[in-house]
Design an enzyme around this catalytic site. Structure first.
Site, PDB file in Angstrom:
ATOM      1  CB  CYS A  33      -0.885  -0.028   1.237  1.00  0.00           C
ATOM      2  SG  CYS A  33      -1.705   1.520   1.605  1.00  0.00           S
ATOM      3  CB  CYS A  36       1.769   3.089   6.516  1.00  0.00           C
ATOM      4  SG  CYS A  36       0.168   3.528   7.152  1.00  0.00           S
ATOM      5  CD  GLN A 245      -5.524  20.600   9.552  1.00  0.00           C
ATOM      6  OE1 GLN A 245      -4.909  19.560   9.342  1.00  0.00           O
ATOM      7  NE2 GLN A 245      -5.083  21.778   9.174  1.00  0.00           N
ATOM      8  CE1 TYR A 274      -0.641  30.907   0.696  1.00  0.00           C
ATOM      9  CE2 TYR A 274       0.242  31.992   2.637  1.00  0.00           C
ATOM     10  CZ  TYR A 274       0.296  31.742   1.285  1.00  0.00           C
ATOM     11  OH  TYR A 274       1.280  32.325   0.523  1.00  0.00           O
ATOM     12  CD  GLU A 295      -8.315  28.838   1.200  1.00  0.00           C
ATOM     13  OE1 GLU A 295      -7.451  28.592   2.055  1.00  0.00           O
ATOM     14  OE2 GLU A 295      -8.304  28.346   0.064  1.00  0.00           O
ATOM     15  CG  ASP A 338      -1.824  26.173   7.830  1.00  0.00           C
ATOM     16  OD1 ASP A 338      -0.886  25.460   7.395  1.00  0.00           O
ATOM     17  OD2 ASP A 338      -2.844  25.688   8.354  1.00  0.00           O
ATOM     18  CB  CYS A 365       2.249  20.479   5.468  1.00  0.00           C
ATOM     19  SG  CYS A 365       1.952  21.339   3.927  1.00  0.00           S
TER      20      CYS A 365
END
Ligand code: SAH
Length: 515
Positions: A33, A36, A245, A274, A295, A338, A365
């Site tokens: 997969c 992960c 989230q 953002y 945004e 963000d 991120c």
């Protein structure tokens, strides 16, 4: 397998001696997969690995010194239980080859970098209820002869099973993404409604030949069109399309850090750039005077406005548009960023540098683009004060980071500059030094910018009589940072002499720059 200029790709052939950090993956299809990629690494090792990524990027790309990072980089915030954290899952449906040569109906995920389906009945990142929902839906599809959609031919009906769960409320939403009307709508309701927590069953229509999952139109078949969940003390209504989230437990910790870094007292003006559906904006609105959110996606701003109304929050205003265009160089105290993976637009960073908010909180991120952006901000005016990685996506290689920047280039909480008029050459002034002369002198001698109001406030605070040169702020609304109650000047401060010029005569002035 493949060589690039400075690195290559390789495939694991055999483990001769396992690392002490290697663990058996709990999921039987972890290798096939694409989800992960770190399941075979122990969780403490995953956290160390991610912390290192952030540290290395900040050093290598951001140019921050190891010495500074030792001081400002906090340990990564991990999860107590690094599985079952996702509140949203989207399973494609299709036929899978059976060992006996036939094929069977299954839901699952696509193998890494392919569109071949790996059947998964229970993804360990998702809610336990998903297993029961999927198995009932597969039975229903066979009974009602609803065929899975085939990407190659564009034939068939059921494309994806979307499941969302409100972790605080226990409410569950199931949305079937279909390419055409289904058979057996009533049987579908009957198959699902008695699952504990079931709140919303809907169909979403997507007949486009695309790998975008959701189409425009959604019809509620049973229950409510949305489920409710909360982050901190803010409630959100979540539809199949809403952005929300996916790891609510860690989001709360992440935004808690952002809130702490913003150091709000209730008086601040905050820009949340953002802002998505306004999660951070609403989180901060209760603790500040005014929040502006920007945004680019109009639907997200509609959600943000609705969420503000649902929570009775009236001091948050939202704009549709690009952050780099909508952000107005006014006088924000705090700017929160963000951005998506590609980081902030350079034009926006320049605007922020012009505006000079007291604090910048950057939630990111991607540590590489974050480091690039921080480098620019810290070359001028700003200094990195705190940084903390947060593990929002255990078992995957992704890591989120939140940092706090504030003005000034020294680490102490307060810059104190003492001087007396005798230090200055005041011969050129008929009636003594003007505020501008004092300000320029401090700038030249110490490199700090203090406002006239700062000087006046310090004088007032120490009972030094104002002279006719006293400068008032231009308008009653205008804000200037001054002496804060958190940093009063004590007797001890007044007597401290470290690195200060000797004070001579009367009229000692002490200027503080808030950083
Ligand atoms: N803080 C948000 C999520 C931010 S994700 C929340 O919690 O809901 C990054 C967001 O930036 C996305 O919603 C994306 O649509 C938006 N975005 C991308 N480019 C943008 C730009 N130039 N200006 C403003 N928003 C942008």
């Amino acid at each position: 397998m493949k060589m690039k200029k400075t690195y290559g790709y390789a495939k694991l052939e055999e483990i001769i001696e396992p690392s002490s950090d290697r663990v058996a993956a709990p999921c039987p299809v972890a290798r096939q997969c694409g989800g992960c990629t770190l399941q075979e690494m122990s969780y403490p090792a995953q956290l160390r690995f991610k912390e290192n990524i952030v540290r290395n990027d900040l050093r290598r790309i951001g140019g921050f010194k190891e010495e500074l990072l030792r001081e400002v980089l906090e340990p990564i915030v991990g999860m107590d239980e690094p599985f079952r954290y996702r509140n949203k899952m989207q399973f494609p449906v299709g036929y899978v080859k059976a060992q006996n040569g036939g094929e069977y109906l299954a839901a699952g995920f696509y193998a890494a970098r392919t569109h071949s389906l790996i059947p998964i009945t229970d993804c360990l990142l998702g809610a336990e209820e998903n297993r029961e929902i999927i198995s009932r839906l597969l039975v229903w599809m066979e009974q009602e002869e609803n065929r899975p959609y085939d990407e190659e031919s564009g034939l068939g009906c059921i494309r994806h099973i979307l499941i969302r769960k409100g972790f605080h409320t226990g409410e569950i939403l199931v949305c079937l993404v279909v390419s055409e009307p289904i058979h057996g709508g009533e049987a579908l309701r009957d198959a699902l409604f008695d699952i504990p927590g079931m709140t919303s069953v809907s169909l979403n229509f997507n007949s486009e030949r695309t790998n975008v999952i959701l189409g425009e139109k959604t019809v509620t078949l049973w229950g409510k069109p949305t489920i409710t969940d909360s982050i901190g003390d803010v409630r959100f209504e979540i539809s199949p399309q809403s952005f929300f989230q996916v790891n609510p437990v860690q989001t709360e910790k992440l935004y808690g850090k952002a809130l702490a870094f913003a150091a709000l007292t209730g008086k601040e003006t905050v820009w949340d750039l953002y802002c998505g559906i306004g999660t951070i904006s609403l989180f901060l609105a209760r603790r500040s005077a005014k929040v502006y959110g920007v945004e680019v996606v109009p639907q997200a701003i509609r959600d943000a406005k609705r969420n503000a109304a649902v929570n009775g929050i009236e001091n948050a205003e939202f704009f549709v548009g690009k952050a780099e265009e909508k952000f107005l160089p006014g006088e924000p105290d705090v700017v929160v960023l963000d951005p998506p993976r590609k980081g902030c637009d350079a034009k926006l960073l320049r605007r922020i540098l012009e505006t000079q908010p007291d604090r910048i909180v950057d939630v990111s991120c991607d540590p590489a683009t974050l480091s690039r952006d921080l480098k620019l901000l810290c070359e001028e005016h700003y200094a990195l004060r705190r940084a903390v990685p947060v593990d929002m996506f255990p078992e995957t290689r992704h890591v989120e980071t939140v940092v706090c920047l504030s003005k000034g280039d020294v680490k102490s909480k307060k810059i104190r500059v003492e001087f007396s008029l005798e230090d200055m050459d005041t011969d050129g002034f008929k009636k003594g030094a003007t505020y501008n002369a004092i300000r320029d002198w401090i700038k030249e001698k110490y490199g700090y910018r203090v406002t006239n109001l700062n000087i006046a406030q310090v004088k007032q605070k120490h009972g030094i009589i104002e002279r006719e040169n006293y400068n008032k702020p231009k308008s009653p609304e205008s804000k200037q940072s001054g002496c804060t109650s958190e940093s009063p000047i004590s007797e001890a401060d007044l007597n401290a002499t470290n690195d200060m010029p000797p004070t001579k005569g009367r009229g000692r002035y002490i200027c503080e720059e808030k950083i």
